[in-house]
Write a protein that holds these residues in place. Sequence first.
Motif, PDB file in Angstrom:
ATOM      1  N   GLY A  60       0.790  -1.211   0.000  1.00  0.00           N
ATOM      2  CA  GLY A  60       0.000   0.000   0.000  1.00  0.00           C
ATOM      3  C   GLY A  60       0.830   1.271   0.000  1.00  0.00           C
ATOM      4  O   GLY A  60       2.058   1.258  -0.162  1.00  0.00           O
ATOM      5  N   LEU A  61       0.155   2.365   0.230  1.00  0.00           N
ATOM      6  CA  LEU A  61       0.776   3.687   0.147  1.00  0.00           C
ATOM      7  C   LEU A  61       1.942   3.893   1.119  1.00  0.00           C
ATOM      8  O   LEU A  61       2.972   4.460   0.726  1.00  0.00           O
ATOM      9  CB  LEU A  61      -0.306   4.752   0.375  1.00  0.00           C
ATOM     10  N   PRO A  62       1.855   3.461   2.385  1.00  0.00           N
ATOM     11  CA  PRO A  62       2.961   3.743   3.324  1.00  0.00           C
ATOM     12  C   PRO A  62       4.314   3.200   2.872  1.00  0.00           C
ATOM     13  O   PRO A  62       5.319   3.912   2.900  1.00  0.00           O
ATOM     14  CB  PRO A  62       2.489   3.087   4.625  1.00  0.00           C
ATOM     15  N   LEU A  63       4.341   1.922   2.461  1.00  0.00           N
ATOM     16  CA  LEU A  63       5.624   1.339   2.070  1.00  0.00           C
ATOM     17  C   LEU A  63       6.131   1.958   0.773  1.00  0.00           C
ATOM     18  O   LEU A  63       7.332   2.231   0.629  1.00  0.00           O
ATOM     19  CB  LEU A  63       5.492  -0.182   1.920  1.00  0.00           C
ATOM     20  N   ALA A  64       5.221   2.210  -0.170  1.00  0.00           N
ATOM     21  CA  ALA A  64       5.639   2.847  -1.419  1.00  0.00           C
ATOM     22  C   ALA A  64       6.200   4.242  -1.149  1.00  0.00           C
ATOM     23  O   ALA A  64       7.207   4.641  -1.745  1.00  0.00           O
ATOM     24  CB  ALA A  64       4.458   2.922  -2.384  1.00  0.00           C
ATOM     25  N   LEU A  65       5.565   4.994  -0.241  1.00  0.00           N
ATOM     26  CA  LEU A  65       6.079   6.317   0.105  1.00  0.00           C
ATOM     27  C   LEU A  65       7.453   6.226   0.757  1.00  0.00           C
ATOM     28  O   LEU A  65       8.316   7.075   0.535  1.00  0.00           O
ATOM     29  CB  LEU A  65       5.106   7.027   1.043  1.00  0.00           C
ATOM     30  N   ALA A  66       7.645   5.207   1.588  1.00  0.00           N
ATOM     31  CA  ALA A  66       8.944   5.046   2.241  1.00  0.00           C
ATOM     32  C   ALA A  66      10.036   4.794   1.210  1.00  0.00           C
ATOM     33  O   ALA A  66      11.152   5.325   1.318  1.00  0.00           O
ATOM     34  CB  ALA A  66       8.880   3.893   3.240  1.00  0.00           C
ATOM     35  N   VAL A  67       9.716   3.998   0.194  1.00  0.00           N
ATOM     36  CA  VAL A  67      10.687   3.746  -0.874  1.00  0.00           C
ATOM     37  C   VAL A  67      10.988   5.044  -1.627  1.00  0.00           C
ATOM     38  O   VAL A  67      12.145   5.388  -1.873  1.00  0.00           O
ATOM     39  CB  VAL A  67      10.159   2.674  -1.846  1.00  0.00           C
ATOM     40  N   VAL A  68       9.940   5.792  -1.955  1.00  0.00           N
ATOM     41  CA  VAL A  68      10.129   7.064  -2.659  1.00  0.00           C
ATOM     42  C   VAL A  68      10.935   8.038  -1.804  1.00  0.00           C
ATOM     43  O   VAL A  68      11.831   8.734  -2.302  1.00  0.00           O
ATOM     44  CB  VAL A  68       8.762   7.681  -3.040  1.00  0.00           C
ATOM     45  N   GLY A  69      10.648   8.077  -0.506  1.00  0.00           N
ATOM     46  CA  GLY A  69      11.381   8.973   0.377  1.00  0.00           C
ATOM     47  C   GLY A  69      12.861   8.656   0.445  1.00  0.00           C
ATOM     48  O   GLY A  69      13.695   9.553   0.610  1.00  0.00           O
ATOM     49  N   ARG A  70      13.210   7.395   0.306  1.00  0.00           N
ATOM     50  CA  ARG A  70      14.621   6.993   0.353  1.00  0.00           C
ATOM     51  C   ARG A  70      15.360   7.305  -0.936  1.00  0.00           C
ATOM     52  O   ARG A  70      16.547   7.622  -0.922  1.00  0.00           O
ATOM     53  CB  ARG A  70      14.722   5.498   0.669  1.00  0.00           C
ATOM     54  N   ILE A  71      14.671   7.209  -2.081  1.00  0.00           N
ATOM     55  CA  ILE A  71      15.365   7.388  -3.356  1.00  0.00           C
ATOM     56  C   ILE A  71      15.335   8.834  -3.847  1.00  0.00           C
ATOM     57  O   ILE A  71      16.131   9.205  -4.713  1.00  0.00           O
ATOM     58  CB  ILE A  71      14.753   6.485  -4.450  1.00  0.00           C
ATOM     59  N   ALA A  72      14.436   9.657  -3.295  1.00  0.00           N
ATOM     60  CA  ALA A  72      14.270  11.018  -3.799  1.00  0.00           C
ATOM     61  C   ALA A  72      15.443  11.909  -3.383  1.00  0.00           C
ATOM     62  O   ALA A  72      15.985  11.760  -2.284  1.00  0.00           O
ATOM     63  CB  ALA A  72      12.972  11.614  -3.265  1.00  0.00           C
ATOM     64  N   PRO A  73      15.845  12.845  -4.245  1.00  0.00           N
ATOM     65  CA  PRO A  73      16.837  13.848  -3.835  1.00  0.00           C
ATOM     66  C   PRO A  73      16.305  14.630  -2.634  1.00  0.00           C
ATOM     67  O   PRO A  73      15.112  14.942  -2.563  1.00  0.00           O
ATOM     68  CB  PRO A  73      16.961  14.743  -5.071  1.00  0.00           C
ATOM     69  N   ALA A  74      17.162  14.955  -1.702  1.00  0.00           N
ATOM     70  CA  ALA A  74      16.722  15.597  -0.457  1.00  0.00           C
ATOM     71  C   ALA A  74      15.961  16.894  -0.708  1.00  0.00           C
ATOM     72  O   ALA A  74      14.958  17.178  -0.046  1.00  0.00           O
ATOM     73  CB  ALA A  74      17.928  15.858   0.446  1.00  0.00           C
ATOM     74  N   ASP A  75      16.409  17.683  -1.691  1.00  0.00           N
ATOM     75  CA  ASP A  75      15.757  18.966  -1.933  1.00  0.00           C
ATOM     76  C   ASP A  75      14.435  18.835  -2.676  1.00  0.00           C
ATOM     77  O   ASP A  75      13.679  19.807  -2.799  1.00  0.00           O
ATOM     78  CB  ASP A  75      16.694  19.905  -2.706  1.00  0.00           C
ATOM     79  N   ARG A  76      14.132  17.637  -3.171  1.00  0.00           N
ATOM     80  CA  ARG A  76      12.873  17.408  -3.882  1.00  0.00           C
ATOM     81  C   ARG A  76      12.024  16.330  -3.223  1.00  0.00           C
ATOM     82  O   ARG A  76      11.011  15.896  -3.784  1.00  0.00           O
ATOM     83  CB  ARG A  76      13.153  17.014  -5.340  1.00  0.00           C
ATOM     84  N   ARG A  77      12.421  15.910  -2.039  1.00  0.00           N
ATOM     85  CA  ARG A  77      11.720  14.795  -1.387  1.00  0.00           C
ATOM     86  C   ARG A  77      10.243  15.114  -1.151  1.00  0.00           C
ATOM     87  O   ARG A  77       9.364  14.295  -1.430  1.00  0.00           O
ATOM     88  CB  ARG A  77      12.403  14.437  -0.073  1.00  0.00           C
TER      89      ARG A  77
END
Length: 402
Positions: free
Chosen positions: A117-134
Amino acid sequence: MSQHRSHAVVVFICCLSIVSLAFGVRQSFGLFMRPITLDTGWARESLALTFATQAFTIGLLGPVAGAFADRWNPGKVLMLGGGLFCVGLLTMAGASRPSVMFGGGGLLVGAGLSGCGLPLALAVVGRIAPADRRSLWLGVATASATLGQLVLVPLIQTVIVEYGWRVAVLLGSGLGAFIVPLATVVARSTHAGLGRDADQSLGETLRGARSHPGYILLTLGFFVCGFQVQFITIHLPAYIVDQGLASSLAASALMVIAAANALGSWIAGWAGGFCRKRYLLSGIYGGRALLFLVLISVPLSPPVMLVLSAGIGLLWLGTVPLTSGLVAEMFGPRYMATLYSFVFLNHQLGSFMGVWLGGRIYDATGSYELVWWLTIALGAAASLIHLPIDDRPMARLVTNRG
């Protein structure tokens, strides 16, 4: 484009697709409330308990899924979750007793969504995203949830009307099956170092979170988000029909909420990049309370309901990129899956209460009025709770950044 960036883009696109499928199917469950109870003769509270248990199971198993994702490979957790999601929907479609519906729609679907679901997918996105665009990336990921809702809710509503609710559930299972190959791509594109930029153990991070005032208040406030969103998702369609309006308007209301949420989530994620997230969260919860007050205070008609749905949609899931972004801001993205899952657990406890109380109070009084007033009061309380949140990064994280 560097290999690291190309991996991140591939994972990001797959996560958007997974969120669209999982969220789109789940957001259609409110459309099944009346058809299933009318077809089977079950009490509305019985089905409400099933969907409430589903929400709580997502939250209860979320930290387990998050811990496995942080220590193992998040793509493999997404694969397992997608498989369980499909099995649960198949069990729902064949249910002939409330207990079978509870096991499939409540426990199995809930277990599956805790992993895909959304929580785990968001966690993955949060880890891979550039810090200034997270914050922006999290907003886009949250907005993608509504893409699935916009497409799947009207599709499933049409199938319910034309072929019955069981065929519609089977369709949901078939669509959910696409999560597995998408998660396989995430698993192959995610490696041990992707998004891991903090030298800290999971135990140290959890102890820091437990004593962090901002994290505690954020967790308490997210209970209200779960209560409000799931009460609306499951009971608003029935409430609209109970007011003498057409069932097609109920599906339209959910679609309008989804369309407005796409914009609202993107705006929240964008604004979170330069505004204090706690103040934005306070405004969102306060705005929801005002909209719900208007909804129960004015005579409802199709135009009024659609306008209110648009307002609700603008504030619908804007809390998600801001809340998940605050978790990453305070503790870094390394263990975001686990930390956000604990926050989301309280969200799902609120979801359970919103869905179950909606059905329980309706069966006892023949009205949703008491639940609406509780929803309004909780929104006002959440607006106040977020104002004093301490959103400063954990001291160890500041040292590592320095």
